[in-house]
Design a protein around this motif. Structure first.
Motif, PDB file in Angstrom:
ATOM      1  N   VAL A 113      -0.686  15.233   5.308  1.00  0.00           N
ATOM      2  CA  VAL A 113      -1.707  14.888   4.307  1.00  0.00           C
ATOM      3  C   VAL A 113      -1.126  13.931   3.268  1.00  0.00           C
ATOM      4  O   VAL A 113      -1.742  12.908   2.926  1.00  0.00           O
ATOM      5  CB  VAL A 113      -2.244  16.169   3.631  1.00  0.00           C
ATOM      6  N   GLN A 114       0.079  14.242   2.769  1.00  0.00           N
ATOM      7  CA  GLN A 114       0.676  13.399   1.732  1.00  0.00           C
ATOM      8  C   GLN A 114       1.013  11.999   2.258  1.00  0.00           C
ATOM      9  O   GLN A 114       0.710  10.987   1.616  1.00  0.00           O
ATOM     10  CB  GLN A 114       1.941  14.052   1.178  1.00  0.00           C
ATOM     11  N   ILE A 115       1.627  11.940   3.423  1.00  0.00           N
ATOM     12  CA  ILE A 115       2.037  10.646   3.972  1.00  0.00           C
ATOM     13  C   ILE A 115       0.826   9.811   4.358  1.00  0.00           C
ATOM     14  O   ILE A 115       0.781   8.603   4.117  1.00  0.00           O
ATOM     15  CB  ILE A 115       2.996  10.855   5.165  1.00  0.00           C
ATOM     16  N   LEU A 116      -0.193  10.459   4.926  1.00  0.00           N
ATOM     17  CA  LEU A 116      -1.426   9.742   5.269  1.00  0.00           C
ATOM     18  C   LEU A 116      -2.088   9.174   4.020  1.00  0.00           C
ATOM     19  O   LEU A 116      -2.627   8.064   4.047  1.00  0.00           O
ATOM     20  CB  LEU A 116      -2.383  10.678   6.009  1.00  0.00           C
ATOM     21  N   TYR A 117      -2.019   9.912   2.923  1.00  0.00           N
ATOM     22  CA  TYR A 117      -2.577   9.436   1.651  1.00  0.00           C
ATOM     23  C   TYR A 117      -1.908   8.128   1.226  1.00  0.00           C
ATOM     24  O   TYR A 117      -2.587   7.141   0.911  1.00  0.00           O
ATOM     25  CB  TYR A 117      -2.392  10.505   0.573  1.00  0.00           C
ATOM     26  N   TYR A 118      -0.577   8.104   1.228  1.00  0.00           N
ATOM     27  CA  TYR A 118       0.133   6.893   0.789  1.00  0.00           C
ATOM     28  C   TYR A 118       0.008   5.765   1.809  1.00  0.00           C
ATOM     29  O   TYR A 118      -0.150   4.594   1.437  1.00  0.00           O
ATOM     30  CB  TYR A 118       1.602   7.209   0.501  1.00  0.00           C
TER      31      TYR A 118
ATOM     32  N   LEU B 190       9.507   4.779  -0.996  1.00  0.00           N
ATOM     33  CA  LEU B 190       8.370   4.024  -1.522  1.00  0.00           C
ATOM     34  C   LEU B 190       8.255   4.285  -3.017  1.00  0.00           C
ATOM     35  O   LEU B 190       8.296   5.438  -3.461  1.00  0.00           O
ATOM     36  CB  LEU B 190       7.071   4.460  -0.831  1.00  0.00           C
ATOM     37  N   ASN B 191       8.112   3.212  -3.786  1.00  0.00           N
ATOM     38  CA  ASN B 191       7.815   3.338  -5.210  1.00  0.00           C
ATOM     39  C   ASN B 191       6.324   3.615  -5.348  1.00  0.00           C
ATOM     40  O   ASN B 191       5.495   2.762  -5.029  1.00  0.00           O
ATOM     41  CB  ASN B 191       8.208   2.059  -5.952  1.00  0.00           C
ATOM     42  N   LYS B 192       5.960   4.809  -5.791  1.00  0.00           N
ATOM     43  CA  LYS B 192       4.560   5.210  -5.853  1.00  0.00           C
ATOM     44  C   LYS B 192       3.775   4.401  -6.885  1.00  0.00           C
ATOM     45  O   LYS B 192       2.553   4.276  -6.782  1.00  0.00           O
ATOM     46  CB  LYS B 192       4.447   6.701  -6.178  1.00  0.00           C
ATOM     47  N   GLU B 193       4.477   3.855  -7.884  1.00  0.00           N
ATOM     48  CA  GLU B 193       3.801   3.102  -8.946  1.00  0.00           C
ATOM     49  C   GLU B 193       3.455   1.684  -8.506  1.00  0.00           C
ATOM     50  O   GLU B 193       2.377   1.170  -8.785  1.00  0.00           O
ATOM     51  CB  GLU B 193       4.675   3.072 -10.200  1.00  0.00           C
ATOM     52  N   THR B 194       4.389   1.035  -7.804  1.00  0.00           N
ATOM     53  CA  THR B 194       4.179  -0.365  -7.399  1.00  0.00           C
ATOM     54  C   THR B 194       3.718  -0.493  -5.954  1.00  0.00           C
ATOM     55  O   THR B 194       3.305  -1.567  -5.522  1.00  0.00           O
ATOM     56  CB  THR B 194       5.474  -1.168  -7.567  1.00  0.00           C
TER      57      THR B 194
ATOM     58  N   LYS C 137      -3.300   4.143   1.251  1.00  0.00           N
ATOM     59  CA  LYS C 137      -3.266   3.252   0.083  1.00  0.00           C
ATOM     60  C   LYS C 137      -2.583   1.934   0.422  1.00  0.00           C
ATOM     61  O   LYS C 137      -3.051   0.847   0.039  1.00  0.00           O
ATOM     62  CB  LYS C 137      -2.534   3.934  -1.082  1.00  0.00           C
ATOM     63  N   LEU C 138      -1.462   2.025   1.161  1.00  0.00           N
ATOM     64  CA  LEU C 138      -0.749   0.811   1.559  1.00  0.00           C
ATOM     65  C   LEU C 138      -1.620  -0.047   2.471  1.00  0.00           C
ATOM     66  O   LEU C 138      -1.638  -1.281   2.355  1.00  0.00           O
ATOM     67  CB  LEU C 138       0.553   1.178   2.290  1.00  0.00           C
ATOM     68  N   PHE C 139      -2.349   0.601   3.353  1.00  0.00           N
ATOM     69  CA  PHE C 139      -3.211  -0.110   4.299  1.00  0.00           C
ATOM     70  C   PHE C 139      -4.350  -0.811   3.554  1.00  0.00           C
ATOM     71  O   PHE C 139      -4.643  -1.990   3.795  1.00  0.00           O
ATOM     72  CB  PHE C 139      -3.771   0.871   5.331  1.00  0.00           C
ATOM     73  N   LEU C 140      -5.012  -0.095   2.643  1.00  0.00           N
ATOM     74  CA  LEU C 140      -6.164  -0.658   1.922  1.00  0.00           C
ATOM     75  C   LEU C 140      -5.752  -1.790   0.990  1.00  0.00           C
ATOM     76  O   LEU C 140      -6.429  -2.810   0.899  1.00  0.00           O
ATOM     77  CB  LEU C 140      -6.883   0.445   1.136  1.00  0.00           C
ATOM     78  N   ARG C 141      -4.630  -1.608   0.297  1.00  0.00           N
ATOM     79  CA  ARG C 141      -4.160  -2.643  -0.639  1.00  0.00           C
ATOM     80  C   ARG C 141      -3.313  -3.709   0.062  1.00  0.00           C
ATOM     81  O   ARG C 141      -3.002  -4.736  -0.531  1.00  0.00           O
ATOM     82  CB  ARG C 141      -3.352  -2.000  -1.763  1.00  0.00           C
ATOM     83  N   ASN C 142      -2.941  -3.424   1.290  1.00  0.00           N
ATOM     84  CA  ASN C 142      -2.098  -4.322   2.087  1.00  0.00           C
ATOM     85  C   ASN C 142      -0.804  -4.685   1.357  1.00  0.00           C
ATOM     86  O   ASN C 142      -0.360  -5.836   1.390  1.00  0.00           O
ATOM     87  CB  ASN C 142      -2.864  -5.591   2.485  1.00  0.00           C
ATOM     88  N   SER C 143      -0.208  -3.702   0.714  1.00  0.00           N
ATOM     89  CA  SER C 143       1.073  -3.918   0.040  1.00  0.00           C
ATOM     90  C   SER C 143       2.121  -4.336   1.069  1.00  0.00           C
ATOM     91  O   SER C 143       2.164  -3.808   2.171  1.00  0.00           O
ATOM     92  CB  SER C 143       1.524  -2.621  -0.642  1.00  0.00           C
ATOM     93  N   PHE C 144       2.959  -5.300   0.676  1.00  0.00           N
ATOM     94  CA  PHE C 144       4.001  -5.906   1.529  1.00  0.00           C
ATOM     95  C   PHE C 144       3.491  -6.154   2.960  1.00  0.00           C
ATOM     96  O   PHE C 144       4.218  -6.017   3.936  1.00  0.00           O
ATOM     97  CB  PHE C 144       5.310  -5.104   1.515  1.00  0.00           C
ATOM     98  N   ASN C 145       2.209  -6.564   3.073  1.00  0.00           N
ATOM     99  CA  ASN C 145       1.575  -6.841   4.376  1.00  0.00           C
ATOM    100  C   ASN C 145       1.635  -5.629   5.312  1.00  0.00           C
ATOM    101  O   ASN C 145       1.799  -5.759   6.525  1.00  0.00           O
ATOM    102  CB  ASN C 145       2.221  -8.054   5.056  1.00  0.00           C
TER     103      ASN C 145
END
Length: 405
Positions: free
Chosen positions: A291-296, A353-357, A299-307
């Motif tokens: 649950v926790q990893i899927l959550y982050y 992973l930096n949760k803030e950035t 977020k990475l997928f939706l915001r496309n952080s670091f592609n």
């Protein structure tokens, strides 16, 4: 009555970082009592025993990073250790190849970093490259790293284990950290007490650190690394062959590795995993981690952080053997695509992973005080870096405790 489970230093995790930290502590404090707690039945069961075994040279990293210094120094220290202890080592070197004009610029940046880091790197023309390995294919030129080598990581870890055991370090297997209460460390095999606690728990280092009030802005995101063996022979490839990596993320791309026994394999993948020990099927599945990893990861997928979105799609494709093999064939002149065998034992990269950035942390992270120290991001090339990195950790411990170095 003396408490048998009382130690000067208690270390969690029996990977290469823990073993070398214990070794370094012994070298400075000959009479200290040290124990290592390991939840598995043997050492090096996770990242330390499942990595490629490549001793990197240190040219991928920016000059101001800990990785740059420790990889360069660690490469020398690990090669020396293997030679002195009769541990097998394959001095096969490494070439980094380009496929087009744009990737030549990437090679130029690697050469600049290598020069700044004091790492030996040589330009090679296509003709010069053929002398090193006639099967390597590149666009115009390539970089050659003569100091890259290969070892068996488990063999190295066992040598460290035997060395520290002779100095009195105890390893408690099948002993899992549960929680702490001051200097009391509670496990499934009873309670231990210590003057100083060292967290080198790899995939679970962040969770343990959080209990001590450290690493609060970080979480571990696991990535699965899979290798595929070239079963036809051991001679079609002579050296390690790497592509130009995307330096914005910490993954080096699919490459050819020459193992310590001269076998050939390609990999690894960097497939996002859904729980920390997501090696195969639903083994070791933990719902709270999922649950926790899927959550982050969402977020990475939706915001496309670091592609992350394109990274996830591209990496998932590598579950297809034909796609995986196709990526490797770009770097060689000829290779039997039907000569590959089975996927090898997977590893999990404990990437911070930096949760803030929402950015992946590229360098080592160490946090602690005069009671505990937490190694939060010992990712590749931590195995290569382990000997000098252990010195760095112990320096910080002594500084926090007000002890002379």
């Amino acid at each position: 009555m003396m408490n048998e489970n009382k130690y000067d230093y208690l270390i969690v995790g029996a990977g290469v970082i823990s073993l070398t930290i214990a070794r370094e502590l012994i070298s400075r404090k000959h009479f200290c009592k040290i124990a290592i707690l390991e939840k598995e039945s043997d050492i090096a069961q996770h990242s330390s025993g499942r990595n490629s075994g490549v001793l990197h040279a240190g040219f991928y990293y920016t000059a101001d990073s800990l990785k740059a210094k420790f990889t360069r120094d660690g490469n020398f220290a690990m090669r020396k250790y293997c030679e002195e202890h009769g541990i097998r080592i394959n001095y096969c070197g490494k070439v980094i190849v380009a496929t087009d004009e744009q990737e030549l610029q990437g090679l130029e940046e690697l050469k600049r970093r290598g020069d700044r880091n004091g790492v030996e790197l040589h330009w090679k023309t296509e003709d010069e490259l053929a002398i090193i390995d006639p099967n390597v294919k590149t666009y115009e030129k390539a970089l050659y790293s003569p100091n890259t080598a290969s070892v068996d990581p488990v063999e190295v870890c066992k040598a460290f284990r035997d060395e520290i055991a002779q100095q009195g370090v105890k390893i408690f297997y099948n002993t899992q950290y549960l929680k702490h209460n001051g200097n009391e460390i509670h496990t499934n095999n009873g309670t231990f007490t210590c003057d100083y606690f060292i967290n080198a728990a790899g995939l679970y280092a962040d969770q343990i650190a959080h209990q001590f009030g450290y690493g609060k802005k970080y979480t571990i995101i696991p990535f699965k690394g899979i290798y595929l063996k070239y079963a036809k022979n051991k001679t079609d490839i002579i050296t390690n062959i790497y592509p130009v990596p995307n330096l914005k993320n910490p993954f080096l791309g699919v490459h050819f590795t020459k193992t310590v026994d001269n076998s050939i394999k390609i990999g690894p993948t960097a497939i996002p995993a859904f729980w920390r020990e997501n090696y195969q099927g639903f083994q070791r599945f933990k719902l709270n981690e999922f649950v926790q990893i899927l959550y982050y990861e969402s977020k990475l997928f939706l915001r496309n952080s670091f592609n992350f979105r394109s990274l996830a799609f591209e990496e998932m494709k590598k579950y297809s053997k034909s796609v995986f093999i196709g990526l490797s064939l770009k770097m060689v002149k000829q290779l039997d695509k039907d000569g590959f065998g089975q996927f090898l034992r997977p590893g999990i990269r404990a990437q911070l992973l930096n949760k803030e950035t929402l950015e992946l942390v590229q360098d080592f992270v160490l946090e602690g005080d005069n009671r505990s120290m937490h190694v939060l991001n010992a990712v590749s090339p931590a195995f290569t870096c382990s000997i000098p990195f252990a010195k760095y950790v112990v320096d910080h411990i002594e500084e926090k405790r007000g002890l002379p170095n």
